[in-house]
Write a protein that holds these residues in place. Structure first.
Motif, PDB file in Angstrom:
ATOM      1  N   SER A 102      45.421  36.218  65.709  1.00  0.00           N
ATOM      2  CA  SER A 102      44.857  37.583  66.547  1.00  0.00           C
ATOM      3  C   SER A 102      45.867  38.516  66.666  1.00  0.00           C
ATOM      4  N   THR A 103      46.785  38.853  65.985  1.00  0.00           N
ATOM      5  CA  THR A 103      47.933  39.709  65.979  1.00  0.00           C
ATOM      6  C   THR A 103      47.066  41.124  65.960  1.00  0.00           C
ATOM      7  N   PHE A 104      46.009  41.409  65.246  1.00  0.00           N
ATOM      8  CA  PHE A 104      45.451  42.529  65.168  1.00  0.00           C
ATOM      9  C   PHE A 104      43.818  42.227  65.490  1.00  0.00           C
ATOM     10  N   LEU A 105      43.313  43.031  66.451  1.00  0.00           N
ATOM     11  CA  LEU A 105      41.970  42.956  66.574  1.00  0.00           C
ATOM     12  C   LEU A 105      41.149  44.061  66.423  1.00  0.00           C
ATOM     13  N   THR A 106      41.628  45.148  66.080  1.00  0.00           N
ATOM     14  CA  THR A 106      40.806  46.270  65.653  1.00  0.00           C
ATOM     15  C   THR A 106      41.187  46.687  64.379  1.00  0.00           C
ATOM     16  N   SER A 107      40.386  47.668  63.721  1.00  0.00           N
ATOM     17  CA  SER A 107      40.782  48.077  62.365  1.00  0.00           C
ATOM     18  C   SER A 107      40.004  49.549  62.143  1.00  0.00           C
ATOM     19  N   THR A 108      40.820  50.320  61.457  1.00  0.00           N
ATOM     20  CA  THR A 108      39.904  51.505  61.182  1.00  0.00           C
ATOM     21  C   THR A 108      39.849  51.614  59.635  1.00  0.00           C
ATOM     22  N   HIS A 109      40.508  50.854  58.877  1.00  0.00           N
ATOM     23  CA  HIS A 109      40.308  51.047  57.216  1.00  0.00           C
ATOM     24  C   HIS A 109      40.381  49.629  56.480  1.00  0.00           C
ATOM     25  N   ILE A 110      39.820  49.790  55.399  1.00  0.00           N
ATOM     26  CA  ILE A 110      39.765  48.454  54.381  1.00  0.00           C
ATOM     27  C   ILE A 110      40.109  49.043  53.152  1.00  0.00           C
ATOM     28  N   GLY A 111      40.714  48.100  51.994  1.00  0.00           N
ATOM     29  CA  GLY A 111      40.771  48.924  50.621  1.00  0.00           C
ATOM     30  C   GLY A 111      41.581  47.823  49.933  1.00  0.00           C
ATOM     31  N   LEU A 112      41.656  48.482  48.771  1.00  0.00           N
ATOM     32  CA  LEU A 112      42.212  47.781  47.593  1.00  0.00           C
ATOM     33  C   LEU A 112      43.624  48.284  47.240  1.00  0.00           C
ATOM     34  N   VAL A 113      44.580  47.725  46.838  1.00  0.00           N
ATOM     35  CA  VAL A 113      45.716  48.222  46.170  1.00  0.00           C
ATOM     36  C   VAL A 113      45.906  47.261  44.837  1.00  0.00           C
ATOM     37  N   CYS A 114      46.139  47.818  43.949  1.00  0.00           N
ATOM     38  CA  CYS A 114      46.479  47.125  42.356  1.00  0.00           C
ATOM     39  C   CYS A 114      48.076  47.443  42.135  1.00  0.00           C
ATOM     40  N   VAL A 115      48.744  46.479  41.838  1.00  0.00           N
ATOM     41  CA  VAL A 115      50.006  46.798  41.328  1.00  0.00           C
ATOM     42  C   VAL A 115      50.058  46.301  39.755  1.00  0.00           C
ATOM     43  N   TYR A 116      50.508  46.974  38.977  1.00  0.00           N
ATOM     44  CA  TYR A 116      50.184  46.690  37.474  1.00  0.00           C
ATOM     45  C   TYR A 116      51.334  47.222  36.683  1.00  0.00           C
ATOM     46  N   THR A 117      51.774  46.641  35.613  1.00  0.00           N
ATOM     47  CA  THR A 117      52.365  47.079  34.472  1.00  0.00           C
ATOM     48  C   THR A 117      51.222  47.982  33.554  1.00  0.00           C
ATOM     49  N   SER A 119      50.422  47.660  30.584  1.00  0.00           N
ATOM     50  CA  SER A 119      49.383  46.979  29.773  1.00  0.00           C
ATOM     51  C   SER A 119      48.505  46.304  30.422  1.00  0.00           C
ATOM     52  N   ASN A 120      48.286  46.249  31.871  1.00  0.00           N
ATOM     53  CA  ASN A 120      47.169  45.794  32.575  1.00  0.00           C
ATOM     54  C   ASN A 120      46.721  46.812  33.398  1.00  0.00           C
ATOM     55  N   ALA A 121      46.464  47.984  33.107  1.00  0.00           N
ATOM     56  CA  ALA A 121      46.193  49.195  33.857  1.00  0.00           C
ATOM     57  C   ALA A 121      44.912  49.060  34.044  1.00  0.00           C
ATOM     58  N   LYS A 122      44.115  48.633  32.994  1.00  0.00           N
ATOM     59  CA  LYS A 122      42.572  48.686  32.895  1.00  0.00           C
ATOM     60  C   LYS A 122      42.044  47.338  32.889  1.00  0.00           C
ATOM     61  N   LYS A 123      42.747  46.226  33.469  1.00  0.00           N
ATOM     62  CA  LYS A 123      42.097  45.072  33.677  1.00  0.00           C
ATOM     63  C   LYS A 123      41.991  44.385  34.773  1.00  0.00           C
ATOM     64  N   PHE A 124      41.881  45.438  35.830  1.00  0.00           N
ATOM     65  CA  PHE A 124      41.166  44.890  37.136  1.00  0.00           C
ATOM     66  C   PHE A 124      39.704  45.440  37.244  1.00  0.00           C
ATOM     67  N   PHE A 125      38.818  44.407  37.783  1.00  0.00           N
ATOM     68  CA  PHE A 125      37.696  44.674  37.914  1.00  0.00           C
ATOM     69  C   PHE A 125      37.021  44.111  39.521  1.00  0.00           C
ATOM     70  N   PHE A 126      36.287  44.926  40.285  1.00  0.00           N
ATOM     71  CA  PHE A 126      35.923  44.592  41.462  1.00  0.00           C
ATOM     72  C   PHE A 126      34.481  44.966  41.474  1.00  0.00           C
ATOM     73  N   ASP A 127      33.526  44.140  42.225  1.00  0.00           N
ATOM     74  CA  ASP A 127      32.120  44.529  42.133  1.00  0.00           C
ATOM     75  C   ASP A 127      31.531  43.915  43.544  1.00  0.00           C
ATOM     76  N   ASP A 128      30.621  44.492  43.973  1.00  0.00           N
ATOM     77  CA  ASP A 128      29.605  44.179  45.203  1.00  0.00           C
ATOM     78  C   ASP A 128      30.621  43.906  46.271  1.00  0.00           C
ATOM     79  N   ILE A 129      31.359  44.737  46.810  1.00  0.00           N
ATOM     80  CA  ILE A 129      32.153  44.680  47.984  1.00  0.00           C
ATOM     81  C   ILE A 129      31.407  45.031  49.286  1.00  0.00           C
ATOM     82  N   TYR A 130      31.290  44.186  50.140  1.00  0.00           N
ATOM     83  CA  TYR A 130      30.608  44.374  51.482  1.00  0.00           C
ATOM     84  C   TYR A 130      31.390  44.289  52.485  1.00  0.00           C
ATOM     85  N   TYR A 131      31.359  44.972  53.573  1.00  0.00           N
ATOM     86  CA  TYR A 131      32.445  44.830  54.734  1.00  0.00           C
ATOM     87  C   TYR A 131      31.352  45.099  56.131  1.00  0.00           C
TER      88      TYR A 131
END
Length: 177
Positions: A102-117, A119-131
């Motif tokens: 319970s360190t943090f009980l409130t939030s203002t943002h969500i999101g994705l961060v991808c770290v890649y070389t 050769s993998n720049a176009k190999k991340f896929f995300f779909d149907d995100i619901y929050y």
């Protein structure tokens, strides 16, 4: 579509105090997908400034190679985090792990961060995100089609309007008159 590593991974920030997820100092929680070695697991971290604390981890090697999973995260009012996964073909959710924080009980943002070389720049896929609030399915499945084995009358086939939990198909759940 690659084996994750320390150079190729993603973070899904479930709670963040900023919209800039690329800065070093964030207060929040994230799931990490990818690490070095072959024991890659889905992991939940608490980030307090520049300190990243591992809170819980799923089964080792669960995501060691290319993976295609549905992930569900629930945090209840008592700060219990529970992470589930399912194959993309089914709705058979399995608990990866749960923990309290319970360190943090409130939030203002969500999101994705991808770290890649490169050769993998176009190999991340995300779909149907619901929050948001948990959405409960209150409409029961209906039978679309019924087939009866006409030769020995010992089997029937049912087609439903939506995927159903395979456990519901246990023979003791049905009575045929």
């Amino acid at each position: 579509t690659f084996s994750p590593s320390d150079n190729n991974y993603s973070r899904f920030y479930l709670v963040s105090d900023t919209n800039n997820l690329l800065i070093d100092s964030i207060s929040g929680y994230y799931l990490r997908f990818g690490e070095n070695g072959s024991n890659d697991a889905i992991k939940l971290y608490c980030q307090n400034g520049t300190t990243h604390t591992l809170l819980a981890s799923g089964p080792a090697a669960r995501i060691a190679s290319s993976f295609d999973l549905k992930i569900k995260i629930v945090r209840d009012t008592n700060a219990l985090w529970t992470v589930f996964s399912s194959s993309v073909e089914t709705e058979n959710w399995e608990e990866e792990f749960s923990c309290y924080d319970s360190t943090f009980l409130t939030s203002t943002h969500i999101g994705l961060v991808c770290v890649y070389t490169a050769s993998n720049a176009k190999k991340f896929f995300f779909d149907d995100i619901y929050y948001g609030a948990i959405v409960y399915d209150t409409i029961p499945p209906l039978i679309n089609q019924l087939q009866i084995d006409k030769e020995n009358r010992q089997q029937i086939g049912l087609e439903f309007t939506e995927p159903i939990d395979i456990q519901l198909l246990a023979t003791n759940n049905f009575h045929i008159f």
